[in-house]
Design a protein around this motif. Structure first.
Motif, PDB file in Angstrom:
ATOM      1  N   ARG A 211      25.408 149.281  47.033  1.00 44.87           N
ATOM      2  CA  ARG A 211      26.379 148.061  46.534  1.00 44.87           C
ATOM      3  C   ARG A 211      26.165 147.008  47.283  1.00 44.87           C
ATOM      4  O   ARG A 211      27.055 145.908  47.671  1.00 44.87           O
ATOM      5  CB  ARG A 211      27.892 148.469  46.403  1.00 44.87           C
ATOM      6  CG  ARG A 211      28.255 149.521  45.328  1.00 44.87           C
ATOM      7  CD  ARG A 211      29.430 150.287  45.813  1.00 44.87           C
ATOM      8  NE  ARG A 211      29.940 150.828  44.167  1.00 44.87           N
ATOM      9  CZ  ARG A 211      29.334 152.112  43.887  1.00 44.87           C
ATOM     10  NH1 ARG A 211      28.196 152.563  44.440  1.00 44.87           N
ATOM     11  NH2 ARG A 211      29.557 152.557  42.907  1.00 44.87           N
ATOM     12  N   LEU A 260      40.118 151.943  44.098  1.00 51.65           N
ATOM     13  CA  LEU A 260      38.818 151.477  43.647  1.00 51.65           C
ATOM     14  C   LEU A 260      38.238 152.650  43.240  1.00 51.65           C
ATOM     15  O   LEU A 260      37.624 153.311  43.881  1.00 51.65           O
ATOM     16  CB  LEU A 260      38.019 150.819  44.829  1.00 51.65           C
ATOM     17  CG  LEU A 260      38.205 149.332  45.080  1.00 51.65           C
ATOM     18  CD1 LEU A 260      37.599 148.890  46.446  1.00 51.65           C
ATOM     19  CD2 LEU A 260      37.931 148.273  43.864  1.00 51.65           C
ATOM     20  N   ARG A 261      38.160 152.982  41.905  1.00 50.44           N
ATOM     21  CA  ARG A 261      37.405 153.918  41.187  1.00 50.44           C
ATOM     22  C   ARG A 261      35.916 154.110  41.512  1.00 50.44           C
ATOM     23  O   ARG A 261      35.389 155.034  41.574  1.00 50.44           O
ATOM     24  CB  ARG A 261      37.771 154.020  39.742  1.00 50.44           C
ATOM     25  CG  ARG A 261      38.975 154.303  39.376  1.00 50.44           C
ATOM     26  CD  ARG A 261      39.528 155.764  39.912  1.00 50.44           C
ATOM     27  NE  ARG A 261      38.828 156.946  39.343  1.00 50.44           N
ATOM     28  CZ  ARG A 261      38.919 158.178  39.579  1.00 50.44           C
ATOM     29  NH1 ARG A 261      39.955 158.504  40.636  1.00 50.44           N
ATOM     30  NH2 ARG A 261      38.069 159.051  39.382  1.00 50.44           N
ATOM     31  N   SER A 262      35.515 153.094  41.853  1.00 48.90           N
ATOM     32  CA  SER A 262      33.907 152.955  42.108  1.00 48.90           C
ATOM     33  C   SER A 262      33.405 153.408  43.473  1.00 48.90           C
ATOM     34  O   SER A 262      32.297 153.583  43.640  1.00 48.90           O
ATOM     35  CB  SER A 262      33.430 151.347  41.983  1.00 48.90           C
ATOM     36  OG  SER A 262      34.171 150.747  43.065  1.00 48.90           O
ATOM     37  N   HIS A 264      34.910 156.288  44.429  1.00 48.90           N
ATOM     38  CA  HIS A 264      35.040 157.655  44.441  1.00 48.90           C
ATOM     39  C   HIS A 264      33.552 158.368  44.259  1.00 48.90           C
ATOM     40  O   HIS A 264      32.811 157.817  43.477  1.00 48.90           O
ATOM     41  CB  HIS A 264      35.921 157.978  43.310  1.00 48.90           C
ATOM     42  CG  HIS A 264      37.563 157.775  43.455  1.00 48.90           C
ATOM     43  ND1 HIS A 264      38.489 158.483  43.337  1.00 48.90           N
ATOM     44  CD2 HIS A 264      37.894 156.609  44.151  1.00 48.90           C
ATOM     45  CE1 HIS A 264      39.584 158.061  43.573  1.00 48.90           C
ATOM     46  NE2 HIS A 264      39.419 156.978  44.292  1.00 48.90           N
TER      47      HIS A 264
END
Length: 298
Positions: A211, A260-262, A264
């Motif tokens: 990221r 922030l599911r991103s 996980h």
């Protein structure tokens, strides 16, 4: 190198005493001392310093002790493997597991195993992914269980379960009050992580790198998951923790997931063994208890 001399040296190194080693090996003290002097003379080094309170390894002795320990561990593993072929209900099961699996998955399975096989000897080493993988290659562990990527040649790995790493903070952390949370805001916080060599740390740093985030500067390292979890509970910063290890803390509100599911991370939990080695009956029985059919997949 004379293995008899090496076993004498190893016994003295472990007991720190000539007399205790003589009792362990059923050799008289004078005879044992002579054998040690002969061994040192053949190697051309001094292996021990004779101290008032016992025998202390020299630098050369410490190097030899590390190699001797690995050698005798291989010997014990070989003996155990032969016994297991003869009788699956007895023998020794030596396992290495990374932290999450060794703490939260295997103890229940091992307890049930002892009920069904009361005569087995079980040893479980809990470390990081790198330590476990190397231990299987070096024959110190019959089976290994890891939660990180495998970077060691000569091993075969099979996924038996999945886990989720979840970013969490203590209740009341200011991050929880933000309506829209961004990754940059998370990375600027103190991060709580496992030590280098941990599979958990590797997958987290890989996620951040993918990221576009550089390695964070503000990292506090912990050698095990429980210590890391306690630091997070007490407000030490952001931690990625296995969901399997904090169900109670999440339920009771001691820890809270970041929205922030991103962030996980789903990760496989794997069992590994030496690719060229056949499973012994006791190993197969253990894997079947962990997951039916797992032993046949290796």
């Amino acid at each position: 190198m004379n293995l008899h001399h090496l076993s004498i040296f190893h016994a003295i190194a472990e007991t720190g005493s000539i007399s205790a080693s003589a009792r362990r090996l059923h050799i008289s003290q004078p005879a044992l001392s002579r054998e040690l002097k002969t061994f040192e003379a053949r190697l051309g080094v001094t292996l021990f310093e004779r101290m008032p309170r016992g025998m202390q390894l020299t630098q050369a002795g410490q190097v030899l002790y590390e190699h001797a320990t690995r050698l005798f561990a291989i010997e014990h593993a070989a003996e155990a493997a032969v016994r297991e072929v003869a009788e699956a209900r007895s023998g020794r099961l030596t396992l290495g597991a990374s932290n999450t699996i060794g703490t939260y998955v295997l103890p229940r399975i091992l307890a049930g195993m002892r009920t069904q096989h009361p005569d087995i000897e079980v040893t479980l080493f809990v470390g990081n992914t790198e330590q476990v993988s190397r231990g299987v290659v070096d024959l110190r562990f019959m089976l290994g269980f890891i939660e990180g990527p495998l970077h060691v040649d000569g091993l075969a790995a099979v996924t038996f379960q999945e886990d989720e790493l979840v970013p969490v903070v203590a209740a009341g952390d200011p991050l929880l009050a933000r309506k829209r949370l961004h990754l940059e805001q998370v990375v600027r916080q103190p991060l709580l992580m496992r030590e280098r060599g941990s599979g958990t740390r590797e997958v987290i740093t890989t996620l951040l790198r993918e990221r576009g985030m550089d390695a964070p500067d503000r990292i506090m390292e912990f050698g095990n998951t429980e210590a890391l979890k306690q630091a997070a509970i007490h407000g030490g910063g952001v931690a990625w923790l296995p969901r399997i290890c904090m169900q109670t803390e999440l339920r009771d509100g001691l820890l809270c997931e970041l929205g922030l599911r991103s962030l996980h991370i789903r990760r496989p939990l794997k069992v590994l063994h030496r690719a060229t080695a056949a499973l012994a009956p006791l190993q197969h029985a253990f894997l079947e208890r962990l997951q039916p059919g797992l032993g046949d997949r290796l």
